[in-house]
Motif scaffolding. Sequence first.
Motif, PDB file in Angstrom:
ATOM      1  N   GLU A  86      36.699  43.014  41.818  1.00 27.91           N
ATOM      2  CA  GLU A  86      37.540  44.135  41.366  1.00 27.91           C
ATOM      3  C   GLU A  86      39.131  43.717  41.223  1.00 27.91           C
ATOM      4  OE1 GLU A  86      36.110  47.275  42.413  1.00 27.91           O
ATOM      5  OE2 GLU A  86      34.147  46.339  43.058  1.00 27.91           O
ATOM      6  N   SER A  87      39.849  44.818  40.520  1.00 30.14           N
ATOM      7  CA  SER A  87      40.635  44.534  40.182  1.00 30.14           C
ATOM      8  C   SER A  87      42.028  44.633  40.994  1.00 30.14           C
ATOM      9  CB  SER A  87      41.251  45.189  38.617  1.00 30.14           C
ATOM     10  OG  SER A  87      41.126  47.399  39.172  1.00 30.14           O
ATOM     11  N   GLU A  88      41.528  45.268  42.247  1.00 31.42           N
ATOM     12  CA  GLU A  88      42.492  45.635  43.499  1.00 31.42           C
ATOM     13  C   GLU A  88      41.391  44.771  44.326  1.00 31.42           C
ATOM     14  OE1 GLU A  88      46.255  46.409  43.552  1.00 31.42           O
ATOM     15  OE2 GLU A  88      45.772  47.672  41.680  1.00 31.42           O
ATOM     16  N   MET A  89      42.211  43.961  44.962  1.00 30.70           N
ATOM     17  CA  MET A  89      41.266  42.899  45.954  1.00 30.70           C
ATOM     18  C   MET A  89      42.321  42.348  47.378  1.00 30.70           C
ATOM     19  SD  MET A  89      38.166  41.066  44.110  1.00 30.70           S
ATOM     20  CE  MET A  89      37.635  40.136  45.770  1.00 30.70           C
ATOM     21  N   THR A  90      42.505  41.705  48.146  1.00 29.44           N
ATOM     22  CA  THR A  90      43.041  41.649  48.921  1.00 29.44           C
ATOM     23  C   THR A  90      42.898  39.924  49.620  1.00 29.44           C
ATOM     24  OG1 THR A  90      42.887  42.633  51.213  1.00 29.44           O
ATOM     25  CG2 THR A  90      44.422  43.490  49.186  1.00 29.44           C
ATOM     26  N   GLN A  91      42.924  39.589  50.204  1.00 27.63           N
ATOM     27  CA  GLN A  91      42.878  37.773  50.849  1.00 27.63           C
ATOM     28  C   GLN A  91      41.228  38.123  51.871  1.00 27.63           C
ATOM     29  OE1 GLN A  91      44.596  35.582  53.319  1.00 27.63           O
ATOM     30  NE2 GLN A  91      44.182  33.367  52.532  1.00 27.63           N
ATOM     31  N   SER A  92      41.659  39.209  52.830  1.00 32.28           N
ATOM     32  CA  SER A  92      40.711  39.888  53.036  1.00 32.28           C
ATOM     33  C   SER A  92      39.435  40.672  52.376  1.00 32.28           C
ATOM     34  CB  SER A  92      40.988  41.248  54.337  1.00 32.28           C
ATOM     35  OG  SER A  92      42.576  40.512  55.193  1.00 32.28           O
ATOM     36  N   ASP A  93      39.744  41.055  51.566  1.00 34.28           N
ATOM     37  CA  ASP A  93      38.413  41.628  50.800  1.00 34.28           C
ATOM     38  C   ASP A  93      37.529  40.076  50.359  1.00 34.28           C
ATOM     39  OD1 ASP A  93      39.515  43.828  50.947  1.00 34.28           O
ATOM     40  OD2 ASP A  93      40.784  44.157  48.608  1.00 34.28           O
ATOM     41  N   VAL A  94      38.130  39.335  49.579  1.00 30.70           N
ATOM     42  CA  VAL A  94      37.528  38.020  49.393  1.00 30.70           C
ATOM     43  C   VAL A  94      36.939  36.878  50.560  1.00 30.70           C
ATOM     44  CG1 VAL A  94      38.395  35.895  48.623  1.00 30.70           C
ATOM     45  CG2 VAL A  94      39.481  36.981  47.302  1.00 30.70           C
ATOM     46  N   ALA A  96      35.644  38.245  53.412  1.00 33.33           N
ATOM     47  CA  ALA A  96      34.679  39.514  53.339  1.00 33.33           C
ATOM     48  C   ALA A  96      33.175  38.847  52.510  1.00 33.33           C
ATOM     49  CB  ALA A  96      35.021  41.087  53.854  1.00 33.33           C
ATOM     50  N   LEU A  97      33.541  38.916  51.128  1.00 33.79           N
ATOM     51  CA  LEU A  97      32.786  38.621  49.973  1.00 33.79           C
ATOM     52  C   LEU A  97      31.926  37.646  50.354  1.00 33.79           C
ATOM     53  CD1 LEU A  97      34.287  41.123  47.382  1.00 33.79           C
ATOM     54  CD2 LEU A  97      32.318  40.899  48.444  1.00 33.79           C
ATOM     55  N   PHE A  98      32.686  36.379  50.221  1.00 37.11           N
ATOM     56  CA  PHE A  98      32.925  34.928  50.655  1.00 37.11           C
ATOM     57  C   PHE A  98      32.847  34.298  50.995  1.00 37.11           C
ATOM     58  CE2 PHE A  98      34.571  36.953  45.924  1.00 37.11           C
ATOM     59  CZ  PHE A  98      33.277  35.791  45.294  1.00 37.11           C
ATOM     60  N   GLY A  99      33.404  34.973  52.415  1.00 39.66           N
ATOM     61  CA  GLY A  99      33.998  33.803  53.628  1.00 39.66           C
ATOM     62  C   GLY A  99      34.593  32.550  53.483  1.00 39.66           C
ATOM     63  N   GLU A 100      34.293  30.859  54.110  1.00 40.21           N
ATOM     64  CA  GLU A 100      35.510  30.290  54.157  1.00 40.21           C
ATOM     65  C   GLU A 100      35.620  29.890  52.518  1.00 40.21           C
ATOM     66  OE1 GLU A 100      38.055  29.600  56.433  1.00 40.21           O
ATOM     67  OE2 GLU A 100      36.879  30.888  57.799  1.00 40.21           O
ATOM     68  N   PRO A 101      36.569  29.625  52.038  1.00 40.32           N
ATOM     69  CA  PRO A 101      36.807  28.737  50.511  1.00 40.32           C
ATOM     70  C   PRO A 101      36.719  27.263  50.822  1.00 40.32           C
ATOM     71  CG  PRO A 101      39.008  28.952  51.929  1.00 40.32           C
ATOM     72  CD  PRO A 101      37.790  29.502  52.595  1.00 40.32           C
ATOM     73  N   MET A 102      35.658  26.500  49.883  1.00 40.79           N
ATOM     74  CA  MET A 102      35.994  24.970  49.654  1.00 40.79           C
ATOM     75  C   MET A 102      37.188  24.566  49.909  1.00 40.79           C
ATOM     76  SD  MET A 102      34.235  24.665  46.346  1.00 40.79           S
ATOM     77  CE  MET A 102      35.322  24.370  45.305  1.00 40.79           C
ATOM     78  N   GLU A 103      38.321  25.050  49.012  1.00 44.48           N
ATOM     79  CA  GLU A 103      39.690  24.023  48.901  1.00 44.48           C
ATOM     80  C   GLU A 103      40.777  25.684  49.282  1.00 44.48           C
ATOM     81  OE1 GLU A 103      39.550  21.270  45.772  1.00 44.48           O
ATOM     82  OE2 GLU A 103      38.248  23.316  45.161  1.00 44.48           O
ATOM     83  N   SER A 104      41.555  25.471  50.051  1.00 49.94           N
ATOM     84  CA  SER A 104      42.879  26.073  49.642  1.00 49.94           C
ATOM     85  C   SER A 104      44.198  26.207  49.645  1.00 49.94           C
ATOM     86  CB  SER A 104      42.232  27.209  50.967  1.00 49.94           C
ATOM     87  OG  SER A 104      42.353  26.733  52.186  1.00 49.94           O
ATOM     88  N   THR A 105      45.059  26.678  49.402  1.00 51.59           N
ATOM     89  CA  THR A 105      46.522  25.931  49.586  1.00 51.59           C
ATOM     90  C   THR A 105      47.017  27.839  49.902  1.00 51.59           C
ATOM     91  OG1 THR A 105      46.777  23.957  47.665  1.00 51.59           O
ATOM     92  CG2 THR A 105      48.362  25.293  48.362  1.00 51.59           C
ATOM     93  N   GLY A 106      48.206  27.339  50.662  1.00 55.14           N
ATOM     94  CA  GLY A 106      48.914  28.034  51.374  1.00 55.14           C
ATOM     95  C   GLY A 106      50.304  28.962  50.718  1.00 55.14           C
TER      96      GLY A 106
END
Length: 158
Positions: A86-94, A96-106
């Motif tokens: 969606e054009s308007e998404m937050t980290q919480s939305d992500v 909820a859709l995808f679960g835990e990331p395989m990689e991340s940087t704060g």
Amino acid sequence: MSAVTIEAWIKALGKNHDELLAQGVHFKRPPKALYPDCDLVDMAPEVGISLTFWAETKRLETLFVTLKKSTPSTVEYKGELPAPYESEMTQSDVHALFGEPMESTGPIKMPQPMGQTGGWESYPLDPAIYPGKKVVFQYTAAMEVKTLVFTLIDKGHD
């Protein structure tokens, strides 16, 4: 640009420029290097959409979809996106859709004009539909999705 076209670009990741031309993909201009001897060449088929090719092989490696303006020169994409994006998404939305990331940087503070960012997270795409591909969500300081980055998991180079 339509959601179907973006989906086709995601599926085209890993193909080289000549293969895309042979399949009937038309480009307004050939990919261009940002500076001489650059390893990457880029093109913008539409406002807010950027494609990056590895210069040596002309292989399409990354599709950037800019959703939020982060610098004065940034241009946002206003077209359709394939589900579930969606054009308007937050980290919480992500999450909820995808679960835990395989990689991340704060969050990190970048030099101006970027300033504070929210970091990024990456997720593998469905290997049955998009083998060897992932999506990276780049966040604003307010943890809104700023950019969708579709790319190869293993590019075979640094």
